[in-house]
Scaffold this motif. Structure first.
Motif, PDB file in Angstrom:
ATOM      1  N   PHE A 169       0.830  -1.202   0.000  1.00 20.47           N
ATOM      2  CA  PHE A 169       0.000   0.000   0.000  1.00 20.47           C
ATOM      3  C   PHE A 169       0.867   1.256   0.000  1.00 20.47           C
ATOM      4  O   PHE A 169       0.591   2.217  -0.722  1.00 20.47           O
ATOM      5  CB  PHE A 169      -0.917  -0.021   1.231  1.00 20.47           C
ATOM      6  N   HIS A 170       1.939   1.260   0.790  1.00 18.39           N
ATOM      7  CA  HIS A 170       2.810   2.427   0.842  1.00 18.39           C
ATOM      8  C   HIS A 170       3.614   2.595  -0.447  1.00 18.39           C
ATOM      9  O   HIS A 170       3.954   3.726  -0.824  1.00 18.39           O
ATOM     10  CB  HIS A 170       3.746   2.337   2.053  1.00 18.39           C
ATOM     11  N   VAL A 171       3.909   1.477  -1.130  1.00 20.10           N
ATOM     12  CA  VAL A 171       4.558   1.581  -2.446  1.00 20.10           C
ATOM     13  C   VAL A 171       3.633   2.295  -3.428  1.00 20.10           C
ATOM     14  O   VAL A 171       4.061   3.157  -4.204  1.00 20.10           O
ATOM     15  CB  VAL A 171       4.936   0.181  -2.969  1.00 20.10           C
ATOM     16  N   ILE A 172       2.342   1.956  -3.384  1.00 24.79           N
ATOM     17  CA  ILE A 172       1.374   2.613  -4.269  1.00 24.79           C
ATOM     18  C   ILE A 172       1.223   4.083  -3.904  1.00 24.79           C
ATOM     19  O   ILE A 172       1.083   4.942  -4.784  1.00 24.79           O
ATOM     20  CB  ILE A 172       0.019   1.881  -4.197  1.00 24.79           C
ATOM     21  N   LEU A 173       1.280   4.407  -2.609  1.00 19.14           N
ATOM     22  CA  LEU A 173       1.216   5.820  -2.197  1.00 19.14           C
ATOM     23  C   LEU A 173       2.407   6.598  -2.771  1.00 19.14           C
ATOM     24  O   LEU A 173       2.252   7.756  -3.188  1.00 19.14           O
ATOM     25  CB  LEU A 173       1.201   5.934  -0.680  1.00 19.14           C
ATOM     26  N   ASN A 174       3.585   5.971  -2.817  1.00 17.65           N
ATOM     27  CA  ASN A 174       4.752   6.632  -3.417  1.00 17.65           C
ATOM     28  C   ASN A 174       4.521   6.915  -4.897  1.00 17.65           C
ATOM     29  O   ASN A 174       4.898   7.980  -5.409  1.00 17.65           O
ATOM     30  CB  ASN A 174       5.993   5.759  -3.234  1.00 17.65           C
ATOM     31  N   ILE A 175       3.880   5.966  -5.590  1.00 20.45           N
ATOM     32  CA  ILE A 175       3.579   6.164  -7.011  1.00 20.45           C
ATOM     33  C   ILE A 175       2.578   7.301  -7.179  1.00 20.45           C
ATOM     34  O   ILE A 175       2.705   8.132  -8.087  1.00 20.45           O
ATOM     35  CB  ILE A 175       3.038   4.856  -7.623  1.00 20.45           C
ATOM     36  N   LEU A 176       1.577   7.360  -6.303  1.00 21.10           N
ATOM     37  CA  LEU A 176       0.576   8.431  -6.388  1.00 21.10           C
ATOM     38  C   LEU A 176       1.195   9.796  -6.101  1.00 21.10           C
ATOM     39  O   LEU A 176       0.795  10.795  -6.703  1.00 21.10           O
ATOM     40  CB  LEU A 176      -0.584   8.144  -5.421  1.00 21.10           C
ATOM     41  N   ARG A 177       2.166   9.843  -5.197  1.00 24.13           N
ATOM     42  CA  ARG A 177       2.877  11.098  -4.969  1.00 24.13           C
ATOM     43  C   ARG A 177       3.701  11.483  -6.201  1.00 24.13           C
ATOM     44  O   ARG A 177       3.752  12.654  -6.581  1.00 24.13           O
ATOM     45  CB  ARG A 177       3.789  10.986  -3.740  1.00 24.13           C
ATOM     46  N   HIS A 178       4.315  10.462  -6.823  1.00 26.11           N
ATOM     47  CA  HIS A 178       5.100  10.730  -8.027  1.00 26.11           C
ATOM     48  C   HIS A 178       4.213  11.274  -9.145  1.00 26.11           C
ATOM     49  O   HIS A 178       4.628  12.163  -9.908  1.00 26.11           O
ATOM     50  CB  HIS A 178       5.784   9.432  -8.490  1.00 26.11           C
ATOM     51  N   CYS A 179       2.988  10.760  -9.247  1.00 25.32           N
ATOM     52  CA  CYS A 179       2.037  11.208 -10.270  1.00 25.32           C
ATOM     53  C   CYS A 179       1.246  12.445  -9.821  1.00 25.32           C
ATOM     54  O   CYS A 179       0.275  12.830 -10.490  1.00 25.32           O
ATOM     55  CB  CYS A 179       1.070  10.074 -10.627  1.00 25.32           C
ATOM     56  N   LYS A 180       1.606  13.023  -8.674  1.00 29.01           N
ATOM     57  CA  LYS A 180       0.995  14.246  -8.165  1.00 29.01           C
ATOM     58  C   LYS A 180      -0.506  14.089  -7.926  1.00 29.01           C
ATOM     59  O   LYS A 180      -1.294  14.987  -8.210  1.00 29.01           O
ATOM     60  CB  LYS A 180       1.257  15.415  -9.115  1.00 29.01           C
ATOM     61  N   ARG A 181      -0.887  12.913  -7.394  1.00 29.59           N
ATOM     62  CA  ARG A 181      -2.277  12.694  -7.022  1.00 29.59           C
ATOM     63  C   ARG A 181      -2.523  13.037  -5.554  1.00 29.59           C
ATOM     64  O   ARG A 181      -3.653  13.293  -5.170  1.00 29.59           O
ATOM     65  CB  ARG A 181      -2.681  11.234  -7.285  1.00 29.59           C
ATOM     66  N   LEU A 182      -1.494  12.996  -4.753  1.00 24.76           N
ATOM     67  CA  LEU A 182      -1.638  13.347  -3.341  1.00 24.76           C
ATOM     68  C   LEU A 182      -0.311  13.866  -2.805  1.00 24.76           C
ATOM     69  O   LEU A 182       0.738  13.725  -3.447  1.00 24.76           O
ATOM     70  CB  LEU A 182      -2.143  12.159  -2.505  1.00 24.76           C
ATOM     71  N   SER A 183      -0.375  14.461  -1.646  1.00 21.73           N
ATOM     72  CA  SER A 183       0.810  14.931  -0.933  1.00 21.73           C
ATOM     73  C   SER A 183       0.657  14.563   0.533  1.00 21.73           C
ATOM     74  O   SER A 183      -0.446  14.246   0.995  1.00 21.73           O
ATOM     75  CB  SER A 183       0.993  16.444  -1.102  1.00 21.73           C
ATOM     76  N   GLU A 184       1.759  14.598   1.267  1.00 23.80           N
ATOM     77  CA  GLU A 184       1.739  14.223   2.677  1.00 23.80           C
ATOM     78  C   GLU A 184       1.938  15.451   3.559  1.00 23.80           C
ATOM     79  O   GLU A 184       2.761  16.313   3.255  1.00 23.80           O
ATOM     80  CB  GLU A 184       2.829  13.197   2.970  1.00 23.80           C
ATOM     81  N   VAL A 185       1.157  15.499   4.628  1.00 20.71           N
ATOM     82  CA  VAL A 185       1.317  16.531   5.648  1.00 20.71           C
ATOM     83  C   VAL A 185       1.419  15.811   6.987  1.00 20.71           C
ATOM     84  O   VAL A 185       0.503  15.095   7.388  1.00 20.71           O
ATOM     85  CB  VAL A 185       0.126  17.517   5.652  1.00 20.71           C
ATOM     86  N   ARG A 186       2.542  15.991   7.661  1.00 27.14           N
ATOM     87  CA  ARG A 186       2.774  15.302   8.931  1.00 27.14           C
ATOM     88  C   ARG A 186       2.605  16.271  10.096  1.00 27.14           C
ATOM     89  O   ARG A 186       2.864  17.463   9.973  1.00 27.14           O
ATOM     90  CB  ARG A 186       4.172  14.684   8.959  1.00 27.14           C
ATOM     91  N   GLY A 187       2.197  15.716  11.218  1.00 23.12           N
ATOM     92  CA  GLY A 187       2.032  16.518  12.422  1.00 23.12           C
ATOM     93  C   GLY A 187       1.320  15.723  13.490  1.00 23.12           C
ATOM     94  O   GLY A 187       0.347  15.012  13.202  1.00 23.12           O
TER      95      GLY A 187
END
Length: 255
Positions: A228-246
């Motif tokens: 699942f996290h590998v797919i999230l990396n692909i989605l970030r690469h394709c600019k479908r999502l971004s991460e906000v930590r806090g």
């Protein structure tokens, strides 16, 4: 894919297979130093054929999905057409006729012997509450998938990534459906979720749609694992999502 392109691809693959068959017949001679270079070329040819077959498989899956979607659309349009045709052929005879209203302000006279029909005021339709559209993550295209580095997508396929996008959109829709409802109308379970959603909201996520891993577990059947996290990396690469930590929470913002 056009038939001419498919024929060219098949011809190219058959040529490569023929070359491999011819070179494999010399495999017993591979111990000779002179022929080691030739065997290395055979290995390269096999890799090229394997990559072509993978691309062909992905294209076939994409065409099958497109064909299935078009078939469903055609069936839906056919049903709508039949319903419209049935309504046209079966107009109720008891519909009220259209009457012309008389404008008394322009000097039209009303005869005393003629009964004046009382005109009922038209019902006032209350304005509907504005419906909020929940943002969805667009599916990735085949071109975008082909542009993802091989080390990043590993053995994942185009369809597997879009299946995860579909589940993420489902989680986003469920979350913000609760947030958009009046708080008094929520059940106790939904009210607890509502409070968690509000606690996870921070300054950097104001005005944006986002989810966290708890939402994935709550609203979908996805496993939050390494894949699942590998797919999230692909989605970030394709600019479908971004991460906000806090606050020890990672928020996946739909872009």
């Amino acid at each position: 894919m056009a038939s001419s392109d498919l024929e060219q691809l098949c011809s190219y693959i058959n040529e490569k297979i023929s070359n491999i068959k011819n070179t494999l017949s010399l495999r017993n001679c591979g111990q000779e130093p002179v022929l080691k270079t030739l065997l290395n070329k055979i290995g390269d040819e096999i890799i090229v054929v394997n990559e072509l077959l993978n691309k062909l498989e992905l294209e076939i899956e994409y065409q099958e999905q497109t064909s299935s979607a078009l078939k469903e659309l055609c069936e839906s349009l056919g049903k709508d057409y039949k319903d419209a045709q049935h309504l046209k052929e079966n107009i109720p005879p008891h519909l009220p006729p259209v009457t012309e209203s008389k404008n008394l302000d322009q000097g039209s006279e009303v005869k005393p012997d003629e009964p004046v029909e009382a005109v009922e005021p038209a019902p006032i339709n209350k304005p509907r509450k504005e419906q909020r559209n929940i943002k969805e993550m667009p599916f990735i295209t085949s071109d975008e998938f082909n542009g993802v580095p091989g080390y990043m997508k590993s053995r994942l396929t185009y369809c597997q990534i879009n299946d995860v996008i579909k589940e993420i959109n489902k989680a986003v829709a469920c979350k913000y459906k609760i947030l958009h409802q009046p708080k008094k109308s929520l059940s106790s379970v939904a009210r607890n979720l509502y409070h968690r959603f509000m606690e996870e909201e921070i300054k950097d996520t104001k005005g944006h749609y986002f989810i966290v891993e708890a939402d994935i577990k709550e609203f979908t059947a996805l496993k939050v694992d390494k894949r699942f996290h590998v797919i999230l990396n692909i989605l970030r690469h394709c600019k479908r999502l971004s991460e906000v930590r806090g606050g020890r929470i990672t928020r996946y913002v739909i872009t």
